[in-house]
Design a protein around this motif. Structure first.
Motif, mmCIF file in Angstrom:
data_model
loop_
_atom_site.group_PDB
_atom_site.id
_atom_site.type_symbol
_atom_site.label_atom_id
_atom_site.label_comp_id
_atom_site.label_asym_id
_atom_site.label_seq_id
_atom_site.Cartn_x
_atom_site.Cartn_y
_atom_site.Cartn_z
ATOM 1 N N CYS A 7 50.548 122.756 101.530
ATOM 2 C CA CYS A 7 50.037 123.120 102.809
ATOM 3 C C CYS A 7 50.625 122.622 103.896
ATOM 4 O O CYS A 7 50.609 123.126 105.151
ATOM 5 C CB CYS A 7 48.516 123.391 102.923
ATOM 6 S SG CYS A 7 47.835 124.527 101.914
ATOM 7 N N ARG A 13 52.285 127.359 102.754
ATOM 8 C CA ARG A 13 50.808 127.383 103.367
ATOM 9 C C ARG A 13 50.467 128.951 103.320
ATOM 10 O O ARG A 13 49.207 129.423 103.045
ATOM 11 C CB ARG A 13 50.510 126.558 104.709
ATOM 12 C CG ARG A 13 49.170 126.963 105.135
ATOM 13 C CD ARG A 13 49.005 125.927 106.436
ATOM 14 N NE ARG A 13 47.981 126.368 107.109
ATOM 15 C CZ ARG A 13 47.124 125.810 107.948
ATOM 16 N NH1 ARG A 13 47.544 124.504 108.311
ATOM 17 N NH2 ARG A 13 46.317 126.170 108.804
ATOM 18 N N GLY A 16 50.203 130.494 100.176
ATOM 19 C CA GLY A 16 49.141 129.851 99.295
ATOM 20 C C GLY A 16 47.850 130.288 99.898
ATOM 21 O O GLY A 16 46.895 130.723 99.069
ATOM 22 N N LEU A 170 45.423 124.660 96.602
ATOM 23 C CA LEU A 170 45.857 124.431 97.967
ATOM 24 C C LEU A 170 45.802 122.887 98.110
ATOM 25 O O LEU A 170 44.998 122.248 98.516
ATOM 26 C CB LEU A 170 44.820 125.121 98.911
ATOM 27 C CG LEU A 170 44.947 126.648 98.908
ATOM 28 C CD1 LEU A 170 44.113 127.211 99.749
ATOM 29 C CD2 LEU A 170 46.278 127.401 99.010
#
Length: 215
Positions: A7, A13, A16, A170
């Motif tokens: 991230c 990010r 994800g 994440l």
């Protein structure tokens, strides 16, 4: 097989968060960073997904999962008999490391474990967690470790304990506090500190001076 997203990278990010939201909607599990520890999360309104979460942690129904929300206004649909002192705690410490145990709305169709009509709810102070929560709604989220295992302050800590039981990881770097949230029971007339954690009893008593210590 699990997928992991960095991230700190804008493109990773975005991908994800999209994949994590899709996984939650499919009833799968996601590991996400929070301001206290890494959490393992599922759709709070999917009993099957919550059951998978408890199984992944090796945790029984007698230890129900807390719920994370993306906004204080979400509380209006989740809890009842929420006192003025409880709202003062929300105003002072949300988003942040404070979990409040409150009576949940009896009409809610969820099964978080043996909650006895209550829910432990928190709004985390982490942009990745908040973005996911505002996309998918309230999530059942517990610390991303096996029950009795070390507190997960990195994504690696979580993966080493949970492995492929989780669909999406994440990675948000190191957790800020590396220790769990404080827990206050607001179901009675006087708030009761059940667990001291990221927020000290002294800080809490600045807002609710009559805070009692749990037994």
């Amino acid at each position: 097989m699990s997928r992991r997203y960095d991230c700190a990278d804008a493109a990773d990010r975005e991908t994800g968060l999209r994949e994590a939201a899709s996984a939650i909607r499919r009833g799968e599990l996601v590991v996400l960073p929070t301001d206290t520890l890494y959490g393992i999360g599922a759709d709070a309104f999917s009993p099957e997904a919550v059951s998978h979460l408890l199984d992944a942690k090796g945790r029984g129904r007698n230890m129900p999962s807390p719920v994370l929300v993306g906004s204080p206004t979400t509380l209006h649909g989740l809890v009842t008999d929420f006192s003025e002192q409880a709202w003062e705690l929300v105003d002072a410490f949300w988003p942040g490391g404070l979990t409040l145990v409150a009576k949940h709305q009896p009409s809610l169709r969820w099964d978080l474990g043996d909650t006895r009509g209550t829910v432990a709810v928190r709004m985390p102070l982490h942009p990745v967690a908040l973005e996911l929560l505002n996309e998918v709604g309230p999530m059942a989220v517990s610390s991303a470790n096996k029950t009795g295992g070390p507190n997960p302050s990195t994504c690696d800590d979580a993966f080493n304990q949970l492995g492929d039981s989780v669909a999406v990881y994440l990675d948000g770097g190191n957790a800020d506090f590396g220790k769990p949230s404080s827990i206050v029971d607001v179901t009675g007339k006087v708030p009761v500190l059940l667990r001291a954690g990221a927020i000290s009893a002294e800080q809490l008593r600045e807002v609710v001076p009559d805070l009692e210590a749990g037994s």
